[in-house]
Motif scaffolding. Structure first.
Motif, PDB file in Angstrom:
ATOM      1  N   ALA A  45       0.868  -1.311   0.089  1.00  0.00           N
ATOM      2  CA  ALA A  45      -0.104  -0.060   0.126  1.00  0.00           C
ATOM      3  C   ALA A  45       0.984   1.205   0.061  1.00  0.00           C
ATOM      4  CB  ALA A  45      -0.945   0.039   1.193  1.00  0.00           C
ATOM      5  N   ILE A  46       2.108   1.186   0.882  1.00  0.00           N
ATOM      6  CA  ILE A  46       2.745   2.435   0.987  1.00  0.00           C
ATOM      7  C   ILE A  46       3.538   2.650  -0.437  1.00  0.00           C
ATOM      8  CG2 ILE A  46       4.944   3.123   2.137  1.00  0.00           C
ATOM      9  CD1 ILE A  46       3.904   1.790   4.415  1.00  0.00           C
ATOM     10  N   ILE A  47       3.800   1.586  -1.147  1.00  0.00           N
ATOM     11  CA  ILE A  47       4.496   1.909  -2.440  1.00  0.00           C
ATOM     12  C   ILE A  47       3.395   2.499  -3.284  1.00  0.00           C
ATOM     13  CG2 ILE A  47       5.361   0.588  -4.489  1.00  0.00           C
ATOM     14  CD1 ILE A  47       6.381  -1.402  -2.549  1.00  0.00           C
ATOM     15  N   SER A  48       2.346   1.818  -3.540  1.00  0.00           N
ATOM     16  CA  SER A  48       1.424   2.339  -4.707  1.00  0.00           C
ATOM     17  C   SER A  48       0.876   3.687  -4.346  1.00  0.00           C
ATOM     18  CB  SER A  48       0.234   1.554  -4.507  1.00  0.00           C
ATOM     19  OG  SER A  48       0.666   0.223  -5.063  1.00  0.00           O
ATOM     20  N   TYR A  49       0.654   4.131  -2.949  1.00  0.00           N
ATOM     21  CA  TYR A  49       0.060   5.319  -2.570  1.00  0.00           C
ATOM     22  C   TYR A  49       1.200   6.389  -2.833  1.00  0.00           C
ATOM     23  CZ  TYR A  49      -4.385   3.776  -1.340  1.00  0.00           C
ATOM     24  OH  TYR A  49      -5.874   3.106  -1.428  1.00  0.00           O
ATOM     25  N   ALA A  50       2.537   6.072  -2.215  1.00  0.00           N
ATOM     26  CA  ALA A  50       3.376   7.093  -2.460  1.00  0.00           C
ATOM     27  C   ALA A  50       3.759   7.311  -3.847  1.00  0.00           C
ATOM     28  CB  ALA A  50       4.867   6.421  -1.940  1.00  0.00           C
ATOM     29  N   ILE A  51       3.546   6.610  -4.801  1.00  0.00           N
ATOM     30  CA  ILE A  51       3.816   6.951  -6.258  1.00  0.00           C
ATOM     31  C   ILE A  51       2.500   7.847  -6.899  1.00  0.00           C
ATOM     32  CG2 ILE A  51       3.572   6.040  -8.595  1.00  0.00           C
ATOM     33  CD1 ILE A  51       5.050   3.318  -7.504  1.00  0.00           C
TER      34      ILE A  51
END
Length: 252
Positions: A45-51
């Motif tokens: 989730a952190i990866i996707s939302y950070a992008i």
């Protein structure tokens, strides 16, 4: 053509989806499962939302206008919440909203990016001569559109139930006192930004009203519930600018 960043965004959702299903199913069947799967879910989730947040807001800027604008965006809110859950003691129910979001993003990415590489469009069958998506891709698109509102309602009710869970967790010492305070603020923002959250809250309130106001219930129960609603109404009524809904975790 999909970029490397787009594939990285999608990989975050696939990691979240696979890991959270693994953890959630183990919890439902009362089996022991490593907390690694829980951490992996919110790492995705952190990866996707950070992008998404980087694409939308760029590099963070140390000024009040930027911070205020960012904090009113639902993708930023879900990014911060994902990091909070990642760093906290596991709460299985916290996975549900992210699982639902990732399911729809993963299906859409599969239909629009992966399927055309293996299932080419069918020959044109319309007057404009445009090739048509593969029948499987079309059925997937229809399913996503048909079930989107139902899924968002599920998310809204799950988020309300999660608030009850973290409040109860104070008394069972399964989460910190900070958790319901932090999460209640997040949910307050969702109330202003999501029709689904407002609908779920109205339905839940009406349900509790019906239970509390049953004949034979002690008057004190009605008084307590009325005071609770008044306090929540004053707290939620603090100034917060309603935002247009965005596709949570969507690639832009």
């Amino acid at each position: 053509m999909a970029t490397t960043q787009h594939y990285l965004w999608a990989s975050g959702h696939f990691i979240l989806l696979v890991s959270s299903i693994r953890y959630f199913l183990a919890a439902l069947t009362f089996k022991t499962v490593s907390a690694w799967w829980y951490k992996a879910s919110f790492t995705g989730a952190i990866i996707s939302y950070a992008i998404v947040c980087h694409k939308q807001f760029g590099i963070p800027q140390p000024n009040l206008a930027y911070i205020r604008r960012a904090l009113l965006d639902e993708n930023i809110q879900y990014f911060i919440l994902a990091f909070f859950w990642w760093s906290s003691r596991p709460i299985t129910l916290a996975l549900v909203p992210y699982m639902v979001f990732s399911l729809f993003h993963a299906l859409t990415f599969t239909r629009t990016t992966l399927m055309p590489q293996f299932l080419p469009p069918t020959p044109a069958a319309t007057a404009n001569g445009q090739p048509q998506p593969h029948p499987i891709a079309k059925r997937l698109q229809v399913w996503v559109k048909a079930n989107y509102d139902r899924a968002m309602n599920l998310v809204a009710y799950a988020e309300l139930l999660l608030l009850a869970r973290v409040v109860f967790g104070i008394f069972t010492f399964s989460n910190s006192l900070l958790t319901p305070v932090f999460y209640a603020h997040f949910l307050r923002q969702r109330y202003y930004q999501s029709n689904f959250t407002r609908g779920a809250l109205a339905a839940a309130t009406a349900k509790v009203d019906g239970l509390v106001n049953r004949p034979g219930n002690p008057p004190v129960a009605v008084t307590v519930w009325t005071n609770i609603k008044a306090l929540l109404g004053r707290w939620a009524g603090q100034t917060l600018e309603p935002q247009q809904p965005a596709a949570a975790g969507a690639a832009r």
